[in-house]
Enzyme design. Structure first.
Site, PDB file in Angstrom:
ATOM      1  N   TYR A  56       0.859  -1.187   0.000  1.00  0.00           N
ATOM      2  CA  TYR A  56       0.000   0.000   0.000  1.00  0.00           C
ATOM      3  C   TYR A  56       0.898   1.241   0.000  1.00  0.00           C
ATOM      4  O   TYR A  56       1.503   1.582   0.996  1.00  0.00           O
ATOM      5  CB  TYR A  56      -0.929   0.025   1.221  1.00  0.00           C
ATOM      6  CG  TYR A  56      -1.869  -1.161   1.358  1.00  0.00           C
ATOM      7  CD1 TYR A  56      -2.215  -1.949   0.260  1.00  0.00           C
ATOM      8  CD2 TYR A  56      -2.427  -1.486   2.587  1.00  0.00           C
ATOM      9  CE1 TYR A  56      -3.080  -3.026   0.406  1.00  0.00           C
ATOM     10  CE2 TYR A  56      -3.292  -2.563   2.736  1.00  0.00           C
ATOM     11  CZ  TYR A  56      -3.614  -3.332   1.638  1.00  0.00           C
ATOM     12  OH  TYR A  56      -4.470  -4.396   1.792  1.00  0.00           O
ATOM     13  N   HIS A 125      -0.165 -12.103   1.207  1.00  0.00           N
ATOM     14  CA  HIS A 125      -1.201 -11.285   0.557  1.00  0.00           C
ATOM     15  C   HIS A 125      -1.891 -12.031  -0.586  1.00  0.00           C
ATOM     16  O   HIS A 125      -3.110 -11.943  -0.765  1.00  0.00           O
ATOM     17  CB  HIS A 125      -0.544 -10.010   0.037  1.00  0.00           C
ATOM     18  CG  HIS A 125      -1.426  -8.809   0.018  1.00  0.00           C
ATOM     19  ND1 HIS A 125      -0.949  -7.527   0.052  1.00  0.00           N
ATOM     20  CD2 HIS A 125      -2.775  -8.683  -0.043  1.00  0.00           C
ATOM     21  CE1 HIS A 125      -1.962  -6.670  -0.003  1.00  0.00           C
ATOM     22  NE2 HIS A 125      -3.075  -7.349  -0.053  1.00  0.00           N
ATOM     23  N   SER A 205     -12.770  -4.883   2.251  1.00  0.00           N
ATOM     24  CA  SER A 205     -13.718  -4.110   1.431  1.00  0.00           C
ATOM     25  C   SER A 205     -15.166  -4.430   1.828  1.00  0.00           C
ATOM     26  O   SER A 205     -16.017  -4.683   0.963  1.00  0.00           O
ATOM     27  CB  SER A 205     -13.499  -4.352  -0.068  1.00  0.00           C
ATOM     28  OG  SER A 205     -12.179  -4.039  -0.459  1.00  0.00           O
ATOM     29  N   PRO A 206     -15.478  -4.407   3.131  1.00  0.00           N
ATOM     30  CA  PRO A 206     -16.839  -4.771   3.556  1.00  0.00           C
ATOM     31  C   PRO A 206     -17.884  -3.738   3.140  1.00  0.00           C
ATOM     32  O   PRO A 206     -19.081  -4.024   3.183  1.00  0.00           O
ATOM     33  CB  PRO A 206     -16.710  -4.853   5.084  1.00  0.00           C
ATOM     34  CG  PRO A 206     -15.605  -3.902   5.414  1.00  0.00           C
ATOM     35  CD  PRO A 206     -14.626  -4.022   4.276  1.00  0.00           C
ATOM     36  N   LEU A 207     -17.402  -2.546   2.756  1.00  0.00           N
ATOM     37  CA  LEU A 207     -18.323  -1.511   2.265  1.00  0.00           C
ATOM     38  C   LEU A 207     -18.322  -1.463   0.741  1.00  0.00           C
ATOM     39  O   LEU A 207     -18.741  -0.469   0.139  1.00  0.00           O
ATOM     40  CB  LEU A 207     -17.913  -0.139   2.833  1.00  0.00           C
ATOM     41  CG  LEU A 207     -17.997  -0.006   4.356  1.00  0.00           C
ATOM     42  CD1 LEU A 207     -17.318   1.273   4.835  1.00  0.00           C
ATOM     43  CD2 LEU A 207     -19.457  -0.046   4.822  1.00  0.00           C
ATOM     44  N   GLY A 208     -17.833  -2.533   0.124  1.00  0.00           N
ATOM     45  CA  GLY A 208     -17.788  -2.549  -1.338  1.00  0.00           C
ATOM     46  C   GLY A 208     -16.965  -1.386  -1.877  1.00  0.00           C
ATOM     47  O   GLY A 208     -17.365  -0.734  -2.840  1.00  0.00           O
ATOM     48  N   ARG A 209     -15.801  -1.165  -1.249  1.00  0.00           N
ATOM     49  CA  ARG A 209     -14.896  -0.063  -1.627  1.00  0.00           C
ATOM     50  C   ARG A 209     -15.633   1.270  -1.604  1.00  0.00           C
ATOM     51  O   ARG A 209     -15.370   2.165  -2.405  1.00  0.00           O
ATOM     52  CB  ARG A 209     -14.258  -0.330  -2.999  1.00  0.00           C
ATOM     53  CG  ARG A 209     -13.484  -1.642  -3.038  1.00  0.00           C
ATOM     54  CD  ARG A 209     -12.804  -1.884  -4.361  1.00  0.00           C
ATOM     55  NE  ARG A 209     -12.217  -3.228  -4.436  1.00  0.00           N
ATOM     56  CZ  ARG A 209     -10.992  -3.540  -4.004  1.00  0.00           C
ATOM     57  NH1 ARG A 209     -10.236  -2.631  -3.473  1.00  0.00           N
ATOM     58  NH2 ARG A 209     -10.542  -4.777  -4.115  1.00  0.00           N
ATOM     59  N   GLY A 210     -16.589   1.385  -0.708  1.00  0.00           N
ATOM     60  CA  GLY A 210     -17.332   2.628  -0.524  1.00  0.00           C
ATOM     61  C   GLY A 210     -18.685   2.634  -1.206  1.00  0.00           C
ATOM     62  O   GLY A 210     -19.583   3.378  -0.829  1.00  0.00           O
ATOM     63  N   PHE A 211     -18.874   1.764  -2.186  1.00  0.00           N
ATOM     64  CA  PHE A 211     -20.106   1.805  -2.991  1.00  0.00           C
ATOM     65  C   PHE A 211     -21.352   1.520  -2.156  1.00  0.00           C
ATOM     66  O   PHE A 211     -22.401   2.145  -2.334  1.00  0.00           O
ATOM     67  CB  PHE A 211     -20.007   0.791  -4.140  1.00  0.00           C
ATOM     68  CG  PHE A 211     -20.975   1.054  -5.248  1.00  0.00           C
ATOM     69  CD1 PHE A 211     -20.656   1.928  -6.272  1.00  0.00           C
ATOM     70  CD2 PHE A 211     -22.226   0.445  -5.265  1.00  0.00           C
ATOM     71  CE1 PHE A 211     -21.563   2.185  -7.293  1.00  0.00           C
ATOM     72  CE2 PHE A 211     -23.140   0.693  -6.276  1.00  0.00           C
ATOM     73  CZ  PHE A 211     -22.800   1.573  -7.296  1.00  0.00           C
TER      74      PHE A 211
HETATM   75  N1  LIG Z   1      -6.204  -8.516   1.349  1.00  0.00           N
HETATM   76  C1  LIG Z   1      -6.478  -7.790   0.297  1.00  0.00           C
HETATM   77  O1  LIG Z   1      -6.167  -8.156  -0.830  1.00  0.00           O
HETATM   78  C2  LIG Z   1      -7.169  -6.460   0.477  1.00  0.00           C
HETATM   79  C3  LIG Z   1      -7.735  -5.808  -0.639  1.00  0.00           C
HETATM   80  C4  LIG Z   1      -8.382  -4.595  -0.429  1.00  0.00           C
HETATM   81  C5  LIG Z   1      -8.452  -4.053   0.850  1.00  0.00           C
HETATM   82  N2  LIG Z   1      -7.884  -4.699   1.911  1.00  0.00           N
HETATM   83  C6  LIG Z   1      -7.939  -4.143   3.279  1.00  0.00           C
HETATM   84  O2  LIG Z   1      -9.290  -3.936   3.626  1.00  0.00           O
HETATM   85  C7  LIG Z   1      -9.495  -2.598   4.059  1.00  0.00           C
HETATM   86  C8  LIG Z   1     -10.903  -2.149   3.739  1.00  0.00           C
HETATM   87  O3  LIG Z   1     -11.200  -2.301   2.377  1.00  0.00           O
HETATM   88  P1  LIG Z   1     -11.354  -1.071   1.367  1.00  0.00           P
HETATM   89  O4  LIG Z   1     -10.725   0.129   1.968  1.00  0.00           O
HETATM   90  O5  LIG Z   1     -10.906  -1.577   0.057  1.00  0.00           O
HETATM   91  O6  LIG Z   1     -12.919  -0.890   1.197  1.00  0.00           O
HETATM   92  P2  LIG Z   1     -14.158  -0.540   2.133  1.00  0.00           P
HETATM   93  O7  LIG Z   1     -13.775  -0.613   3.545  1.00  0.00           O
HETATM   94  O8  LIG Z   1     -15.246  -1.385   1.633  1.00  0.00           O
HETATM   95  O9  LIG Z   1     -14.471   0.977   1.692  1.00  0.00           O
HETATM   96  C9  LIG Z   1     -13.563   2.009   1.858  1.00  0.00           C
HETATM   97  C10 LIG Z   1     -14.097   3.233   1.127  1.00  0.00           C
HETATM   98  O10 LIG Z   1     -15.356   3.601   1.685  1.00  0.00           O
HETATM   99  C11 LIG Z   1     -15.346   4.961   2.104  1.00  0.00           C
HETATM  100  N3  LIG Z   1     -16.106   4.986   3.365  1.00  0.00           N
HETATM  101  C12 LIG Z   1     -15.780   4.391   4.533  1.00  0.00           C
HETATM  102  N4  LIG Z   1     -16.745   4.580   5.452  1.00  0.00           N
HETATM  103  C13 LIG Z   1     -17.695   5.317   4.856  1.00  0.00           C
HETATM  104  C14 LIG Z   1     -18.955   5.836   5.286  1.00  0.00           C
HETATM  105  N5  LIG Z   1     -19.406   5.597   6.511  1.00  0.00           N
HETATM  106  N6  LIG Z   1     -19.685   6.567   4.389  1.00  0.00           N
HETATM  107  C15 LIG Z   1     -19.242   6.797   3.125  1.00  0.00           C
HETATM  108  N7  LIG Z   1     -18.062   6.317   2.665  1.00  0.00           N
HETATM  109  C16 LIG Z   1     -17.294   5.581   3.523  1.00  0.00           C
HETATM  110  C17 LIG Z   1     -13.901   5.338   2.262  1.00  0.00           C
HETATM  111  O11 LIG Z   1     -13.687   6.680   1.954  1.00  0.00           O
HETATM  112  P3  LIG Z   1     -12.967   7.713   2.991  1.00  0.00           P
HETATM  113  O12 LIG Z   1     -11.622   7.149   3.288  1.00  0.00           O
HETATM  114  O13 LIG Z   1     -12.919   8.969   2.205  1.00  0.00           O
HETATM  115  O14 LIG Z   1     -13.866   7.760   4.180  1.00  0.00           O
HETATM  116  C18 LIG Z   1     -13.205   4.436   1.223  1.00  0.00           C
HETATM  117  O15 LIG Z   1     -13.193   5.069  -0.032  1.00  0.00           O
HETATM  118  C19 LIG Z   1      -8.391  -1.828   3.330  1.00  0.00           C
HETATM  119  O16 LIG Z   1      -8.150  -0.583   3.952  1.00  0.00           O
HETATM  120  C20 LIG Z   1      -7.245  -2.791   3.402  1.00  0.00           C
HETATM  121  O17 LIG Z   1      -6.592  -2.672   4.653  1.00  0.00           O
HETATM  122  C21 LIG Z   1      -7.253  -5.903   1.730  1.00  0.00           C
END
Ligand SMILES: NC(=O)c1ccc[n+]([C@@H]2O[C@H](COP(=O)([O-])OP(=O)(O)OC[C@H]3O[C@@H](n4cnc5c(N)ncnc54)[C@H](OP(=O)(O)O)[C@@H]3O)[C@@H](O)[C@H]2O)c1
Length: 330
Positions: A56, A125, A205-211
């Site tokens: 990252y 990873h 990505s439990p929030l679907g990457r924000g979607f």
């Molecule tokens: N093992 C793997 O291959 C892998 C792959 C991907 C991710 N990960 C890990 O999983 C973690 C979480 O996944 P992710 O970051 O991909 O996706 P996520 O948690 O599904 O979503 C993150 C996105 O949602 C937004 N967000 C968060 N809370 C919100 C809310 N309450 N309202 C509106 N928008 C919100 C964030 O924006 P803001 O930051 O602007 O709030 C960010 O753009 C990563 O940080 C990483 O550590 C691991």
């Protein structure tokens, strides 16, 4: 803070961790000051599990997390990862390396960047198809013996790979994408293998990457270099179709009196006691909102209502473009 037991024997960590990736990579501009404040606020609120990886940034995110935990090491449970190799000359390219010498060198480099003596949870990873999992996990097990790592994890490994790895050394956690729109762990044998072995499933990505929060209304909301512009679910017609699903989640959340983000996270945590989630945000306000999901309980009829409007496999588009999907070990 609600906790869940990591792996068969613990320790207990916060049921919701903080995904730190987006603070330094992939999701728009960095704001290190707010990101540091967000990590501090998370620790203040009793969240312990911080998730990062060497790729990252690359490297910047581990450095940021290291800075954030200076003087607060005891409050944090640090999870990091090795194995996806970036090419500085070609930022989009990805390689995988699970060779023992690479495992050892990566661990030393991560410890240095994080400024700690022991990594609490060290993940591979991505599984390296050219190196038997026994060899990679054997090298990881040596790190445990050497006191450089406390617990081992895999990411995007199949149930079969997990079972092979577990025979070499206990695995505490399997990390995979898992959310309302990515239910693969429930159909591909991952969750079953976790339950059988007593391994935690850490949902990324439990929030679907924000979607799934409903906050993203158009691909134009993203910066030019935001990774999501190249993710199939965020492109063209798929985006529009997925928006219709999210609007249904918004309506259910309104009925429940919570936000869509809270409903999406509560859904993940309701999938079983072995499931943890690591939503990512670089903002304190969203961290607070997301932690509010811990107070949202979903009963069987509510889970069924969610399934009715957002069934498994309803999402339009693959969760990764072909090159990245290829790296997933199924
Ligand atoms: N093992 C793997 O291959 C892998 C792959 C991907 C991710 N990960 C890990 O999983 C973690 C979480 O996944 P992710 O970051 O991909 O996706 P996520 O948690 O599904 O979503 C993150 C996105 O949602 C937004 N967000 C968060 N809370 C919100 C809310 N309450 N309202 C509106 N928008 C919100 C964030 O924006 P803001 O930051 O602007 O709030 C960010 O753009 C990563 O940080 C990483 O550590 C691991």
């Amino acid at each position: 803070m609600q906790t869940r037991t990591l792996g068969r024997h613990g320790p207990d960590v916060s049921a919701l961790g903080l995904g730190c990736m987006g603070m330094s990579a992939f999701y728009g501009p960095r704001d290190d000051a707010e990101s540091l404040a967000t990590i501090h606020h998370a620790l203040d609120r009793g969240l312990t599990l911080l998730d990062t990886a060497d790729m990252y940034g690359p490297y910047l995110n581990e450095e940021l997390v290291g800075k954030a935990i200076e003087g607060r090491r005891a409050q944090a449970f640090i999870a990091t990862k090795f194995g996806i190799v970036r090419d500085p000359a070609n930022p989009q390219a990805r390689g995988v390396n699970g060779r023992p010498e690479y495992v050892r060198a990566s661990c030393d480099a991560s410890l240095k960047r994080l400024g700690i003596e022991t990594i609490d949870l060290y993940y591979q990873h991505r599984v390296d198809p050219n190196v038997p999992i026994e060899e990679t996990v054997g090298a990881m097990a040596e790190l445990v013996k050497a006191g450089k790592v406390r617990h081992l994890g895999l990411s995007e490994a199949s149930g079969t790979t997990l079972e092979r790895a577990y025979k070499v050394h206990p695995i505490a956690a399997l990390q995979s994408e898992f959310s309302l729109w990515t239910r693969d762990p429930q159909s591909n044998g991952m969750l079953d293998a976790c339950r059988k072995l007593g391994v935690s499933l850490v949902a990324y990505s439990p929030l679907g990457r924000g979607f799934l929060t409903g906050a993203i209304r158009s691909p134009e909301d993203f910066d030019a270099d935001d990774y999501r512009r190249s993710n199939p679910r965020f492109i063209g017609d798929n985006f529009k179709r997925n928006l219709l699903l999210v609007d249904k989640i918004k309506a259910l959340a309104a009925d429940k009196g919570c936000s869509p983000a809270q409903l999406a996270l509560a859904w993940v945590l309701a999938q079983g006691p072995e499931v943890l989630a690591i939503p990512g945000t670089k903002r304190r306000s969203r961290l607070d909102e997301n932690l509010g999901a811990l107070d949202v309980q979903l009963g069987a009829s509510e889970l069924a209502a969610i399934d009715a409007v957002f069934p498994p496999d309803a999402a339009a588009g693959e969760r990764y473009a072909a090159a990245m999907m290829h790296m997933v070990n199924v």
